[in-house]
Design an enzyme around this catalytic site. Structure first.
Site, PDB file in Angstrom:
ATOM      1  CB  CYS A  81      -0.880  -0.005   1.236  1.00  0.00           C
ATOM      2  SG  CYS A  81      -1.714   1.554   1.474  1.00  0.00           S
TER       3      CYS A  81
ATOM      4  CE1 TYR B  38     -21.576  -3.401  27.616  1.00  0.00           C
ATOM      5  CE2 TYR B  38     -21.860  -5.715  28.216  1.00  0.00           C
ATOM      6  CZ  TYR B  38     -21.502  -4.424  28.554  1.00  0.00           C
ATOM      7  OH  TYR B  38     -21.076  -4.166  29.833  1.00  0.00           O
TER       8      TYR B  38
ATOM      9  CB  CYS C 164      -3.361  -2.001   7.172  1.00  0.00           C
ATOM     10  SG  CYS C 164      -2.646  -1.044   5.838  1.00  0.00           S
TER      11      CYS C 164
ATOM     12  CB  CYS D  61      -2.817   5.583   6.289  1.00  0.00           C
ATOM     13  SG  CYS D  61      -4.134   4.539   6.874  1.00  0.00           S
TER      14      CYS D  61
ATOM     15  CB  CYS E 278      -8.021   1.429   1.670  1.00  0.00           C
ATOM     16  SG  CYS E 278      -7.771   0.456   3.161  1.00  0.00           S
TER      17      CYS E 278
ATOM     18  CD  GLN F 247     -18.629  -7.444  14.951  1.00  0.00           C
ATOM     19  OE1 GLN F 247     -17.618  -6.847  14.605  1.00  0.00           O
ATOM     20  NE2 GLN F 247     -18.865  -7.742  16.211  1.00  0.00           N
TER      21      GLN F 247
ATOM     22  CB  CYS G 249     -13.473  -6.004  19.767  1.00  0.00           C
ATOM     23  SG  CYS G 249     -14.163  -4.732  20.817  1.00  0.00           S
TER      24      CYS G 249
HETATM   25  N1  SAH Z   1     -23.269  -7.778  19.670  1.00  0.00           N
HETATM   26  C1  SAH Z   1     -23.332  -6.808  18.611  1.00  0.00           C
HETATM   27  C2  SAH Z   1     -22.681  -5.471  18.940  1.00  0.00           C
HETATM   28  C3  SAH Z   1     -21.347  -5.475  19.613  1.00  0.00           C
HETATM   29  S1  SAH Z   1     -20.502  -3.923  19.662  1.00  0.00           S
HETATM   30  C4  SAH Z   1     -22.788  -7.388  17.326  1.00  0.00           C
HETATM   31  O1  SAH Z   1     -22.092  -8.404  17.331  1.00  0.00           O
HETATM   32  O2  SAH Z   1     -23.058  -6.832  16.266  1.00  0.00           O
HETATM   33  C5  SAH Z   1     -20.788  -3.332  21.252  1.00  0.00           C
HETATM   34  C6  SAH Z   1     -22.157  -2.706  21.433  1.00  0.00           C
HETATM   35  O3  SAH Z   1     -22.262  -2.301  22.795  1.00  0.00           O
HETATM   36  C7  SAH Z   1     -22.407  -1.449  20.609  1.00  0.00           C
HETATM   37  O4  SAH Z   1     -23.595  -1.618  19.867  1.00  0.00           O
HETATM   38  C8  SAH Z   1     -22.558  -0.333  21.668  1.00  0.00           C
HETATM   39  O5  SAH Z   1     -23.517   0.647  21.307  1.00  0.00           O
HETATM   40  C9  SAH Z   1     -23.027  -1.120  22.872  1.00  0.00           C
HETATM   41  N2  SAH Z   1     -22.734  -0.519  24.182  1.00  0.00           N
HETATM   42  C10 SAH Z   1     -21.671   0.222  24.563  1.00  0.00           C
HETATM   43  N3  SAH Z   1     -21.729   0.523  25.861  1.00  0.00           N
HETATM   44  C11 SAH Z   1     -22.869  -0.040  26.338  1.00  0.00           C
HETATM   45  C12 SAH Z   1     -23.479  -0.081  27.620  1.00  0.00           C
HETATM   46  N4  SAH Z   1     -22.935   0.520  28.674  1.00  0.00           N
HETATM   47  N5  SAH Z   1     -24.644  -0.745  27.746  1.00  0.00           N
HETATM   48  C13 SAH Z   1     -25.220  -1.365  26.681  1.00  0.00           C
HETATM   49  N6  SAH Z   1     -24.678  -1.367  25.447  1.00  0.00           N
HETATM   50  C14 SAH Z   1     -23.526  -0.710  25.271  1.00  0.00           C
END
Ligand code: SAH
Length: 380
Positions: free
Chosen positions: A3, A240, A12, A9, A87, A211, A336
């Site tokens: 790249c 979450y 990556c 940048c 990219c 994702q 993550c």
């Molecule tokens: N499980 C989903 C999203 C994971 S990302 C997937 O796989 O697609 C993490 C998520 O947590 C995000 O959507 C973010 O908005 C949420 N989040 C962050 N802090 C939070 C909190 N205190 N309570 C509830 N959700 C939260």
């Protein structure tokens, strides 16, 4: 592959290292952090680790010397825009659309927004694509609502890229780079796209979390489901939950699912995803996962399986302590960030929980980021 702007940048960091080496390093990092809890399974790599990003953003500025608009990426850490039009991590079509937007701006005599002078209008462009559906969303993020020659601009963009399924103007007077406001004007199409994942349909709005690497995401979710090993009788908590992806996939094999998420528009998407997929055994609550689970623990609510997929900062002590009180038989932790994962596992394993499986999945080839899924079980 090479790249041209990789050094500048910083997106990556590892692209010059052979992919098999990258995987080895990631495996070592996971083992260093997590072996004390349990053996770490061999990381699942990507077969073709390029052009995987289905969410592509490009910042714009006006080059006064050459009198034209320029697009590029923010340099990691400095906030400077590095000029680039392709990219190796990004969806190729998305890059081409962004280049067309830039050329059209010039030919329509429109300008990127200049924060200091408060002139011009376009801040950045976001392109999201549905990997399995092929649908394409283009979001033009502008500093002001006025959009000169709007209809002709949209027509010209569609002529260049007939595959675009929706175009949205997001009006964001706020100066924080690459952010969206809640003000969306749909200029073409439905205002959202859909994609399928693990056999279910998902709605993606301009700012909802989804994702970015669907190929690897499917592998991650498959692992999460394998670890949960649902039989159809379980009550499940998806904390979450974003747009409800994990909970919805689990709902096919569970008695009942509750999803909790902080972001309002993600919850809205989650509810419509449930409807769209005919899932009648899933409910969603909008709010802080820590607060909600604490209330549930105080009311003695029970869950058999809890999925948790917190952001990079990991979970909170409040959440983890309440989780221990609720005592689910299984916890499937999707992370993550292996550092915060290790920190949170240390809290959970102090009392009653044992880590049974740890599996890394390379969702972000050529970058330092690692996704991990863990299974914890309650031991009396
Ligand atoms: N499980 C989903 C999203 C994971 S990302 C997937 O796989 O697609 C993490 C998520 O947590 C995000 O959507 C973010 O908005 C949420 N989040 C962050 N802090 C939070 C909190 N205190 N309570 C509830 N959700 C939260």
């Amino acid at each position: 592959m090479e790249c041209k702007v990789n050094k500048k940048c910083g997106g990556c960091q590892n692209i010059s290292i052979p992919y098999s080496e990258q995987l080895k390093h990631k495996q070592e990092r996971l083992e260093n952090l997590l072996t004390d809890f349990c053996k770490v399974e061999k990381i699942i790599g990507m077969e073709n680790p390029y052009r995987y990003r289905n969410k592509v953003q490009s910042a714009f500025f006006f080059d006064y010397n050459h009198k034209k608009n320029v697009s590029g990426v923010y340099q990691s850490g400095s906030g400077k825009i590095i000029k680039t039009d392709s990219c190796l991590l990004e969806n190729e079509k998305a890059d081409k659309i962004i280049n067309s937007v830039r050329k059209l701006l010039d030919s329509f005599k429109l300008r990127a927004y200049d924060t200091k002078k408060d002139v011009g209008f376009l801040r950045h462009v976001l392109v999201r694509t549905g990997f399995n559906t092929g649908e394409i969303m283009v979001v033009l993020v502008t500093a002001k609502p006025a959009f000169q020659s709007k209809n002709n601009f949209v027509k010209a963009l569609l002529k260049d890229h007939p595959g675009i399924t929706t175009i949205i103007q997001n009006v964001n007077p706020n100066g924080i780079p690459l952010t969206l406001s809640q003000r969306n004007n749909t200029l073409y199409g439905r205002g959202y796209i859909e994609d399928t994942l693990c056999g279910m349909k998902f709605r993606i709005s301009p700012d909802s979390f989804y994702q970015v690497n669907p190929v690897q995401c499917e592998k991650l979710y498959d692992k999460a489901m394998e670890f949960a090993n649902l039989t159809g009788n379980e009550t499940v908590f998806d904390s979450y939950c974003g747009t409800g992806t994990i909970g919805l996939i689990a709902s096919k094999k569970a008695k009942q699912v509750l999803g909790v998420e902080l972001n309002k528009s993600a919850v809205k998407d989650a509810i419509s995803n449930a409807k769209e997929n005919g899932a009648e055994n899933i409910y969603f609550l909008c709010g802080d996962a820590g607060e909600i689970i604490e209330d549930m623990a105080n009311e003695n609510e029970k869950f058999d399986v809890v999925f948790m997929d917190p952001p990079r900062a990991g979970s909170s002590v409040k959440f983890l302590n309440s989780l221990i009180k609720i005592k689910p038989e299984k916890i499937v932790y999707v992370s993550c960030n292996p550092e915060t994962l290790a920190r949170d596992l240390a809290i959970l394993t102090k009392k009653h929980y044992r880590v049974k499986k740890i599996q890394g999945v390379d969702m972000f080839p050529h970058t330092k980021h690692i996704e991990t899924v863990c299974l914890l079980e309650w031991e009396k």
